[in-house]
Design a protein around this motif. Sequence first.
Motif, PDB file in Angstrom:
ATOM      1  N   PRO A   1      -7.024  33.278 -58.167  1.00 36.34           N
ATOM      2  CA  PRO A   1      -5.833  32.292 -59.181  1.00 36.34           C
ATOM      3  C   PRO A   1      -6.548  33.286 -60.417  1.00 36.34           C
ATOM      4  CG  PRO A   1      -7.783  30.832 -57.647  1.00 36.34           C
ATOM      5  CD  PRO A   1      -7.276  32.766 -56.525  1.00 36.34           C
ATOM      6  N   VAL A   2      -5.945  33.277 -61.569  1.00 39.03           N
ATOM      7  CA  VAL A   2      -6.788  33.851 -62.576  1.00 39.03           C
ATOM      8  C   VAL A   2      -6.969  32.302 -62.892  1.00 39.03           C
ATOM      9  CG1 VAL A   2      -4.465  35.526 -62.835  1.00 39.03           C
ATOM     10  CG2 VAL A   2      -4.355  32.943 -64.245  1.00 39.03           C
ATOM     11  N   CYS A   3      -7.397  31.736 -62.546  1.00 37.00           N
ATOM     12  CA  CYS A   3      -7.903  30.186 -63.152  1.00 37.00           C
ATOM     13  C   CYS A   3      -7.988  29.237 -61.949  1.00 37.00           C
ATOM     14  CB  CYS A   3      -7.631  30.964 -64.680  1.00 37.00           C
ATOM     15  SG  CYS A   3      -5.502  29.630 -65.137  1.00 37.00           S
ATOM     16  N   ASP A   4      -8.421  27.808 -62.578  1.00 38.92           N
ATOM     17  CA  ASP A   4      -8.140  27.047 -61.942  1.00 38.92           C
ATOM     18  C   ASP A   4      -6.598  26.305 -62.108  1.00 38.92           C
ATOM     19  OD1 ASP A   4      -8.199  24.083 -61.078  1.00 38.92           O
ATOM     20  OD2 ASP A   4     -10.278  23.519 -61.735  1.00 38.92           O
ATOM     21  N   LEU A   5      -5.723  26.638 -60.917  1.00 38.99           N
ATOM     22  CA  LEU A   5      -4.593  25.910 -61.027  1.00 38.99           C
ATOM     23  C   LEU A   5      -4.134  25.389 -61.026  1.00 38.99           C
ATOM     24  CD1 LEU A   5      -2.785  29.302 -59.088  1.00 38.99           C
ATOM     25  CD2 LEU A   5      -3.375  29.334 -61.612  1.00 38.99           C
ATOM     26  N   ALA A   6      -4.847  24.105 -60.760  1.00 36.49           N
ATOM     27  CA  ALA A   6      -4.665  22.784 -60.141  1.00 36.49           C
ATOM     28  C   ALA A   6      -4.651  21.979 -61.478  1.00 36.49           C
ATOM     29  CB  ALA A   6      -5.024  22.208 -59.361  1.00 36.49           C
ATOM     30  N   ALA A   7      -5.384  22.743 -62.028  1.00 39.95           N
ATOM     31  CA  ALA A   7      -6.074  22.134 -63.050  1.00 39.95           C
ATOM     32  C   ALA A   7      -5.022  22.449 -64.158  1.00 39.95           C
ATOM     33  CB  ALA A   7      -7.459  22.288 -63.838  1.00 39.95           C
ATOM     34  N   LEU A   8      -4.744  23.118 -65.023  1.00 40.84           N
ATOM     35  CA  LEU A   8      -3.646  23.753 -65.522  1.00 40.84           C
ATOM     36  C   LEU A   8      -2.783  22.893 -65.574  1.00 40.84           C
ATOM     37  CD1 LEU A   8      -3.637  25.545 -67.992  1.00 40.84           C
ATOM     38  CD2 LEU A   8      -2.631  27.106 -66.419  1.00 40.84           C
ATOM     39  N   PHE A   9      -1.843  23.284 -64.198  1.00 42.55           N
ATOM     40  CA  PHE A   9      -0.947  23.015 -64.432  1.00 42.55           C
ATOM     41  C   PHE A   9      -0.650  21.208 -64.328  1.00 42.55           C
ATOM     42  CE2 PHE A   9       0.567  26.198 -62.976  1.00 42.55           C
ATOM     43  CZ  PHE A   9       1.404  26.215 -62.542  1.00 42.55           C
ATOM     44  N   ALA A  10      -1.709  20.665 -63.912  1.00 42.14           N
ATOM     45  CA  ALA A  10      -2.051  19.173 -63.992  1.00 42.14           C
ATOM     46  C   ALA A  10      -2.024  19.208 -65.316  1.00 42.14           C
ATOM     47  CB  ALA A  10      -4.052  18.217 -63.504  1.00 42.14           C
ATOM     48  N   GLY A  11      -3.079  19.631 -66.614  1.00 42.82           N
ATOM     49  CA  GLY A  11      -3.311  19.348 -67.828  1.00 42.82           C
ATOM     50  C   GLY A  11      -1.542  19.064 -68.636  1.00 42.82           C
ATOM     51  N   LEU A  12      -1.254  20.647 -68.009  1.00 41.79           N
ATOM     52  CA  LEU A  12       0.109  20.947 -68.593  1.00 41.79           C
ATOM     53  C   LEU A  12       0.960  19.156 -68.567  1.00 41.79           C
ATOM     54  CD1 LEU A  12       0.735  24.522 -68.380  1.00 41.79           C
ATOM     55  CD2 LEU A  12       0.221  22.960 -70.201  1.00 41.79           C
ATOM     56  N   SER A  13       0.878  18.833 -67.239  1.00 46.00           N
ATOM     57  CA  SER A  13       2.424  17.815 -66.553  1.00 46.00           C
ATOM     58  C   SER A  13       1.399  16.453 -67.586  1.00 46.00           C
ATOM     59  CB  SER A  13       1.700  17.243 -65.234  1.00 46.00           C
ATOM     60  OG  SER A  13       2.839  16.775 -64.902  1.00 46.00           O
ATOM     61  N   ASP A  14       0.516  16.268 -67.762  1.00 44.35           N
ATOM     62  CA  ASP A  14      -0.169  14.754 -68.117  1.00 44.35           C
ATOM     63  C   ASP A  14       0.636  15.009 -69.996  1.00 44.35           C
ATOM     64  OD1 ASP A  14      -1.143  13.992 -66.500  1.00 44.35           O
ATOM     65  OD2 ASP A  14      -3.388  14.005 -66.796  1.00 44.35           O
ATOM     66  N   ARG A  15       1.229  16.231 -70.393  1.00 43.82           N
ATOM     67  CA  ARG A  15       1.620  16.693 -71.723  1.00 43.82           C
ATOM     68  C   ARG A  15       2.653  16.004 -71.689  1.00 43.82           C
ATOM     69  NH1 ARG A  15      -1.501  18.841 -76.162  1.00 43.82           N
ATOM     70  NH2 ARG A  15      -3.728  19.919 -74.765  1.00 43.82           N
ATOM     71  N   GLY A  16       3.488  15.995 -70.227  1.00 51.97           N
ATOM     72  CA  GLY A  16       4.619  15.418 -70.496  1.00 51.97           C
ATOM     73  C   GLY A  16       5.790  16.566 -69.960  1.00 51.97           C
ATOM     74  N   LEU A  17       5.472  18.056 -70.459  1.00 50.01           N
ATOM     75  CA  LEU A  17       5.703  18.807 -69.031  1.00 50.01           C
ATOM     76  C   LEU A  17       6.957  19.227 -68.557  1.00 50.01           C
ATOM     77  CD1 LEU A  17       3.433  21.628 -71.469  1.00 50.01           C
ATOM     78  CD2 LEU A  17       5.907  20.678 -72.130  1.00 50.01           C
ATOM     79  N   ALA A  18       7.903  19.597 -67.969  1.00 52.96           N
ATOM     80  CA  ALA A  18       8.365  19.822 -67.160  1.00 52.96           C
ATOM     81  C   ALA A  18       7.646  21.772 -66.413  1.00 52.96           C
ATOM     82  CB  ALA A  18       9.609  20.104 -67.168  1.00 52.96           C
ATOM     83  N   LEU A  19       6.978  21.028 -65.390  1.00 53.39           N
ATOM     84  CA  LEU A  19       6.590  22.971 -64.784  1.00 53.39           C
ATOM     85  C   LEU A  19       7.179  23.638 -63.507  1.00 53.39           C
ATOM     86  CD1 LEU A  19       3.706  22.051 -65.000  1.00 53.39           C
ATOM     87  CD2 LEU A  19       4.541  22.557 -66.285  1.00 53.39           C
ATOM     88  N   GLY A  20       7.863  24.300 -63.311  1.00 50.08           N
ATOM     89  CA  GLY A  20       8.469  25.335 -62.404  1.00 50.08           C
ATOM     90  C   GLY A  20       7.521  27.058 -62.421  1.00 50.08           C
ATOM     91  N   ILE A  21       8.273  27.551 -60.987  1.00 51.64           N
ATOM     92  CA  ILE A  21       7.831  29.289 -60.501  1.00 51.64           C
ATOM     93  C   ILE A  21       9.083  29.288 -60.461  1.00 51.64           C
ATOM     94  CG2 ILE A  21       6.154  30.550 -59.080  1.00 51.64           C
ATOM     95  CD1 ILE A  21       4.059  27.609 -58.529  1.00 51.64           C
ATOM     96  N   ALA A  22       8.999  30.710 -61.270  1.00 52.45           N
ATOM     97  CA  ALA A  22      10.097  31.795 -60.313  1.00 52.45           C
ATOM     98  C   ALA A  22       9.819  33.475 -60.336  1.00 52.45           C
ATOM     99  CB  ALA A  22      11.208  31.682 -61.603  1.00 52.45           C
ATOM    100  N   SER A  23       9.636  33.734 -59.004  1.00 52.95           N
ATOM    101  CA  SER A  23       8.941  34.712 -58.787  1.00 52.95           C
ATOM    102  C   SER A  23       9.929  35.537 -58.039  1.00 52.95           C
ATOM    103  CB  SER A  23       8.147  34.323 -57.372  1.00 52.95           C
ATOM    104  OG  SER A  23       7.601  35.381 -57.211  1.00 52.95           O
ATOM    105  N   SER A  24       9.473  36.901 -58.395  1.00 51.93           N
ATOM    106  CA  SER A  24      10.554  37.828 -57.003  1.00 51.93           C
ATOM    107  C   SER A  24       9.773  37.985 -56.146  1.00 51.93           C
ATOM    108  CB  SER A  24      10.092  39.387 -58.032  1.00 51.93           C
ATOM    109  OG  SER A  24      11.592  39.114 -59.333  1.00 51.93           O
ATOM    110  N   ASP A  25       8.776  37.174 -55.368  1.00 53.45           N
ATOM    111  CA  ASP A  25       8.725  37.138 -54.335  1.00 53.45           C
ATOM    112  C   ASP A  25       9.306  35.792 -53.804  1.00 53.45           C
ATOM    113  OD1 ASP A  25       7.417  37.633 -52.197  1.00 53.45           O
ATOM    114  OD2 ASP A  25       4.718  36.513 -52.613  1.00 53.45           O
ATOM    115  N   SER A  26       9.586  36.154 -52.358  1.00 57.44           N
ATOM    116  CA  SER A  26      10.293  35.239 -51.607  1.00 57.44           C
ATOM    117  C   SER A  26      10.689  33.360 -52.043  1.00 57.44           C
ATOM    118  CB  SER A  26      10.660  34.694 -49.616  1.00 57.44           C
ATOM    119  OG  SER A  26       9.183  35.042 -49.481  1.00 57.44           O
ATOM    120  N   GLU A  27      10.694  32.408 -51.675  1.00 57.50           N
ATOM    121  CA  GLU A  27      10.947  31.018 -51.634  1.00 57.50           C
ATOM    122  C   GLU A  27      10.106  30.464 -50.985  1.00 57.50           C
ATOM    123  OE1 GLU A  27      12.732  27.424 -51.660  1.00 57.50           O
ATOM    124  OE2 GLU A  27      14.059  28.465 -51.903  1.00 57.50           O
TER     125      GLU A  27
END
Length: 235
Positions: free
Chosen positions: A106-132
């Motif tokens: 990982p490029v950073c602590d992903l769980a902490a980053l996503f938790a912080g963004l989620s706490d700001r009320g942001l909807a989050l998603g992942i869209a990849s060229s890899d498989s689901e």
Amino acid sequence: MTRPAISGILFDKDGTLIDYQASWAPTNLGAGRLAARGDAELAARLLTVAGVDPTTGYALSDGLLASGNTEDVAQAWVEAGAQFGMAELTDRLDTLFRSAVVAAVPVCDLAALFAGLSDRGLALGIASSDSEAAVAATADRFGLEPHLAFLCGYDSGHGAKPGRGMVDGFCAATGLPADAVAVVGDSSHDMHMAAAAGAGLRVAVLTGAGSADTLRPLSHLLLPSIATLEQALFA
């Protein structure tokens, strides 16, 4: 530009959440060997076709293995001499790529980053060229599921990058208009996808195979990595 109000963020996976070269170089080499059935000369040729250095496994800027989906790679390799049918090679490559999640850096602590963004009320998603399945496995490994409103891969039914479908899917899942969405990615495919969908903010990062020269003119923000994303958006 005047910064739009952002209510959701759609992330690419490899090269954005995951350091591409650190994570994928060995897997790229393994994919070439698999497709060539161990023929070293053919493997080198296939990797070159896919934009990968056949010695190091490093992907070149916006090369096929860095930016394309598994079907794209399989088709190119079958056309270049891989001794598989396309369906079988696609399946084998997807299996290999999914198994690579255990070695992802990982490029950073992903769980902490996503938790912080989620706490700001942001909807989050992942869209990849890899498989689901590989996206879901990555989310599980790094503890991201509680913060995700949406995830998809090339095989999820939303189409492939650089088409707009993955952004449209995120908007449908969250109820957000595209101009309230930031798309974060490491390749021109990500930026073109965002532009095609009318995303409000295009954020490029330099933890993948894309270069600053190629990404700067396509993005609104160019960051070293997503580690500084929250500060860049809300400071």
